[in-house]
Design a protein around this motif. Structure first.
Motif, mmCIF file in Angstrom:
data_model
loop_
_atom_site.group_PDB
_atom_site.id
_atom_site.type_symbol
_atom_site.label_atom_id
_atom_site.label_comp_id
_atom_site.label_asym_id
_atom_site.label_seq_id
_atom_site.Cartn_x
_atom_site.Cartn_y
_atom_site.Cartn_z
ATOM 1 N N GLY A 153 -2.036 6.853 -5.290
ATOM 2 C CA GLY A 153 -1.918 8.190 -4.717
ATOM 3 C C GLY A 153 -0.538 8.446 -4.159
ATOM 4 O O GLY A 153 -0.009 9.562 -4.250
ATOM 5 N N LEU A 154 0.076 7.439 -3.570
ATOM 6 C CA LEU A 154 1.448 7.544 -3.078
ATOM 7 C C LEU A 154 2.404 7.782 -4.228
ATOM 8 O O LEU A 154 3.286 8.647 -4.157
ATOM 9 C CB LEU A 154 1.815 6.262 -2.331
ATOM 10 C CG LEU A 154 3.255 6.158 -1.814
ATOM 11 C CD1 LEU A 154 3.429 6.986 -0.550
ATOM 12 C CD2 LEU A 154 3.625 4.695 -1.552
ATOM 13 N N TRP A 155 2.229 7.027 -5.301
ATOM 14 C CA TRP A 155 3.109 7.167 -6.449
ATOM 15 C C TRP A 155 2.995 8.565 -7.067
ATOM 16 O O TRP A 155 4.010 9.184 -7.407
ATOM 17 C CB TRP A 155 2.784 6.115 -7.509
ATOM 18 C CG TRP A 155 2.679 4.718 -6.986
ATOM 19 C CD1 TRP A 155 3.207 4.215 -5.817
ATOM 20 C CD2 TRP A 155 1.976 3.626 -7.593
ATOM 21 N NE1 TRP A 155 2.888 2.889 -5.671
ATOM 22 C CE2 TRP A 155 2.132 2.490 -6.741
ATOM 23 C CE3 TRP A 155 1.231 3.490 -8.773
ATOM 24 C CZ2 TRP A 155 1.573 1.256 -7.046
ATOM 25 C CZ3 TRP A 155 0.674 2.253 -9.070
ATOM 26 C CH2 TRP A 155 0.847 1.153 -8.222
ATOM 27 N N ALA A 156 1.756 9.058 -7.186
ATOM 28 C CA ALA A 156 1.553 10.384 -7.770
ATOM 29 C C ALA A 156 2.185 11.467 -6.906
ATOM 30 O O ALA A 156 2.781 12.429 -7.416
ATOM 31 C CB ALA A 156 0.059 10.650 -7.947
ATOM 32 N N LEU A 157 2.074 11.309 -5.588
ATOM 33 C CA LEU A 157 2.648 12.302 -4.682
ATOM 34 C C LEU A 157 4.160 12.291 -4.749
ATOM 35 O O LEU A 157 4.805 13.360 -4.762
ATOM 36 C CB LEU A 157 2.177 12.016 -3.256
ATOM 37 C CG LEU A 157 2.590 13.026 -2.195
ATOM 38 C CD1 LEU A 157 2.036 14.412 -2.523
ATOM 39 C CD2 LEU A 157 2.110 12.584 -0.817
ATOM 40 N N VAL B 5 11.801 -4.959 6.012
ATOM 41 C CA VAL B 5 11.718 -3.917 5.000
ATOM 42 C C VAL B 5 11.915 -4.578 3.637
ATOM 43 O O VAL B 5 12.871 -5.341 3.445
ATOM 44 C CB VAL B 5 12.792 -2.834 5.227
ATOM 45 C CG1 VAL B 5 12.757 -1.799 4.108
ATOM 46 C CG2 VAL B 5 12.602 -2.164 6.576
ATOM 47 N N HIS B 6 11.017 -4.278 2.693
ATOM 48 C CA HIS B 6 11.053 -4.913 1.377
ATOM 49 C C HIS B 6 11.308 -3.856 0.310
ATOM 50 O O HIS B 6 10.461 -2.969 0.105
ATOM 51 C CB HIS B 6 9.728 -5.619 1.085
ATOM 52 C CG HIS B 6 9.278 -6.529 2.191
ATOM 53 N ND1 HIS B 6 9.724 -7.823 2.313
ATOM 54 C CD2 HIS B 6 8.425 -6.325 3.234
ATOM 55 C CE1 HIS B 6 9.171 -8.391 3.376
ATOM 56 N NE2 HIS B 6 8.376 -7.496 3.952
ATOM 57 N N PRO B 7 12.461 -3.885 -0.371
ATOM 58 C CA PRO B 7 12.699 -2.935 -1.460
ATOM 59 C C PRO B 7 11.633 -3.065 -2.545
ATOM 60 O O PRO B 7 11.213 -4.167 -2.889
ATOM 61 C CB PRO B 7 14.081 -3.349 -1.986
ATOM 62 C CG PRO B 7 14.719 -4.079 -0.838
ATOM 63 C CD PRO B 7 13.597 -4.787 -0.144
ATOM 64 N N ARG B 8 11.189 -1.944 -3.031
ATOM 65 C CA ARG B 8 10.164 -1.927 -4.069
ATOM 66 C C ARG B 8 10.556 -0.931 -5.158
ATOM 67 O O ARG B 8 11.447 -0.097 -4.979
ATOM 68 C CB ARG B 8 8.813 -1.524 -3.472
ATOM 69 C CG ARG B 8 8.275 -2.500 -2.457
ATOM 70 C CD ARG B 8 7.768 -3.777 -3.108
ATOM 71 N NE ARG B 8 6.636 -3.530 -3.962
ATOM 72 C CZ ARG B 8 5.355 -3.581 -3.528
ATOM 73 N NH1 ARG B 8 5.098 -3.873 -2.261
ATOM 74 N NH2 ARG B 8 4.364 -3.355 -4.358
ATOM 75 N N THR B 9 9.865 -1.005 -6.276
ATOM 76 C CA THR B 9 10.032 -0.035 -7.358
ATOM 77 C C THR B 9 8.707 0.674 -7.556
ATOM 78 O O THR B 9 7.667 0.028 -7.747
ATOM 79 C CB THR B 9 10.458 -0.715 -8.665
ATOM 80 O OG1 THR B 9 11.713 -1.370 -8.479
ATOM 81 C CG2 THR B 9 10.592 0.321 -9.782
ATOM 82 N N VAL B 10 8.728 2.005 -7.483
ATOM 83 C CA VAL B 10 7.516 2.803 -7.683
ATOM 84 C C VAL B 10 7.310 3.003 -9.185
ATOM 85 O O VAL B 10 8.236 3.447 -9.879
ATOM 86 C CB VAL B 10 7.631 4.159 -6.967
ATOM 87 C CG1 VAL B 10 6.442 5.050 -7.298
ATOM 88 C CG2 VAL B 10 7.740 3.961 -5.464
ATOM 89 N N PRO B 11 6.131 2.687 -9.705
ATOM 90 C CA PRO B 11 5.883 2.867 -11.147
ATOM 91 C C PRO B 11 6.188 4.288 -11.602
ATOM 92 O O PRO B 11 5.715 5.267 -11.020
ATOM 93 C CB PRO B 11 4.388 2.540 -11.276
ATOM 94 C CG PRO B 11 4.113 1.595 -10.144
ATOM 95 C CD PRO B 11 4.970 2.082 -9.013
ATOM 96 N N GLY B 12 7.002 4.379 -12.651
ATOM 97 C CA GLY B 12 7.370 5.682 -13.196
ATOM 98 C C GLY B 12 8.497 6.369 -12.466
ATOM 99 O O GLY B 12 8.941 7.445 -12.878
ATOM 100 N N LEU B 13 8.974 5.780 -11.365
ATOM 101 C CA LEU B 13 10.054 6.387 -10.568
ATOM 102 C C LEU B 13 11.119 5.327 -10.282
ATOM 103 O O LEU B 13 11.455 5.038 -9.137
ATOM 104 C CB LEU B 13 9.499 6.953 -9.259
ATOM 105 C CG LEU B 13 8.484 8.094 -9.378
ATOM 106 C CD1 LEU B 13 7.909 8.435 -8.016
ATOM 107 C CD2 LEU B 13 9.125 9.326 -10.011
ATOM 108 N N ASP B 14 11.652 4.759 -11.355
ATOM 109 C CA ASP B 14 12.595 3.662 -11.202
ATOM 110 C C ASP B 14 13.856 4.065 -10.444
ATOM 111 O O ASP B 14 14.521 3.213 -9.834
ATOM 112 C CB ASP B 14 12.997 3.122 -12.583
ATOM 113 C CG ASP B 14 11.826 2.469 -13.312
ATOM 114 O OD1 ASP B 14 10.799 2.202 -12.658
ATOM 115 O OD2 ASP B 14 11.941 2.243 -14.535
#
Length: 271
Positions: A21-25, A63-72
């Motif tokens: 839901g976070l990724w979609a938003l 704080v941990h850097p991350r990659t959101v699927p579809g939003l590289d």
């Protein structure tokens, strides 16, 4: 808000950085034309309201850097703190530039009634208001047992319209959007809603004997009273997405005057 730069949105939630839901938003807000940064709790933090609790050690909050699927290309971080802490930190030097708007969600489950007080999703949006920013909480009415495939698109389809409504208001405005968990094409018209008296269920806590001090056991009971027809609960049940403006904590002047007036009326009745 007229400027040559794009408005910047901080996307957060209370379900954690790994929530679809976070990724979609985040994708919906980016597609609406805003510059996006994602920062969410590293674990589920539901029900924390506007808590600014964080996991601290000698070096501070991790704080941990991350990659959101579809939003590289979108900066994203998992933060060892609650959503309101993330918003607070963003306005106290962490993010530069600071966001103009905080969009929180998409929450698994509706945030309705006056019990939104307890929601971490809503708490993040209200904390944005305290920073002088716009706040938007977005929630999907999935019920108590989330489905395997929630209809995130039911909420994201309304994001551009609701952002336009929000950004037409003064900074500090907070809106709460709830949508039914249905295909976007099955949504009825968006309705402004009053907050129901409490929520769509009542938490009952039982003290059970056991160890030296016993145990508190919580359970949910459906509300027995029918919600008002213009309430968020009733409108959602009828298939309408709902929009409600929320106010952050504010003082109400005149308390001493009201006390004096009340004492005067009491004295008159006893005379």
């Amino acid at each position: 808000m007229a400027s040559s730069r794009r408005l910047r949105a901080l996307i957060t939630n209370d379900d954690g950085i790994d929530s679809p839901g976070l990724w979609a938003l985040a994708a919906a807000v980016r597609d609406a034309g805003l510059e996006v940064v994602v920062a969410a709790p590293h674990v589920d933090s539901s029900g924390v309201a506007a808590s600014v609790l964080s996991v601290r050690d000698d070096d501070g909050v991790r704080v941990h850097p991350r990659t959101v699927p579809g939003l590289d290309d979108v900066p994203a971080f998992a933060v060892e703190g609650h959503p309101a802490y993330i918003v607070y930190a963003a306005g106290r030097g962490w993010l530069d530039p600071a966001p103009d708007v905080v969009v929180s969600g998409i929450n698994l489950g509706a945030n309705v009634g006056r019990s939104v007080l307890h929601s971490g999703t809503v708490g993040a949006a209200l904390t944005a208001s305290l920073q002088g920013w716009y706040g938007l909480a977005v929630s999907l009415d999935t019920g108590w047992v989330p489905p395997e495939a929630p209809h995130w698109e039911a909420a994201t389809a309304l994001v551009p319209q609701v952002l336009d409504l929000l950004l037409a208001r003064d900074p500090g405005t907070v809106l709460s959007l709830n949508t039914p968990d249905v295909d976007a094409g099955a949504l009825r018209e968006l309705r402004e809603a009053e907050l129901a008296e409490f929520g769509n269920a009542q938490v009952v806590v039982e003290h059970r004997e056991g160890d030296a001090h016993g145990t508190l056991v919580s359970s949910l009971r459906d509300m027995t009273e029918e919600p008002a027809a213009d309430s968020d609960i009733a409108l959602l049940a009828a298939g309408h997405p709902t929009l409600t403006e929320l106010r952050p904590v504010t003082g109400v002047p005149g308390v001493l005057g009201r006390v004096a007036a009340s004492n005067g009326r009491g004295a008159a009745r006893s005379a």
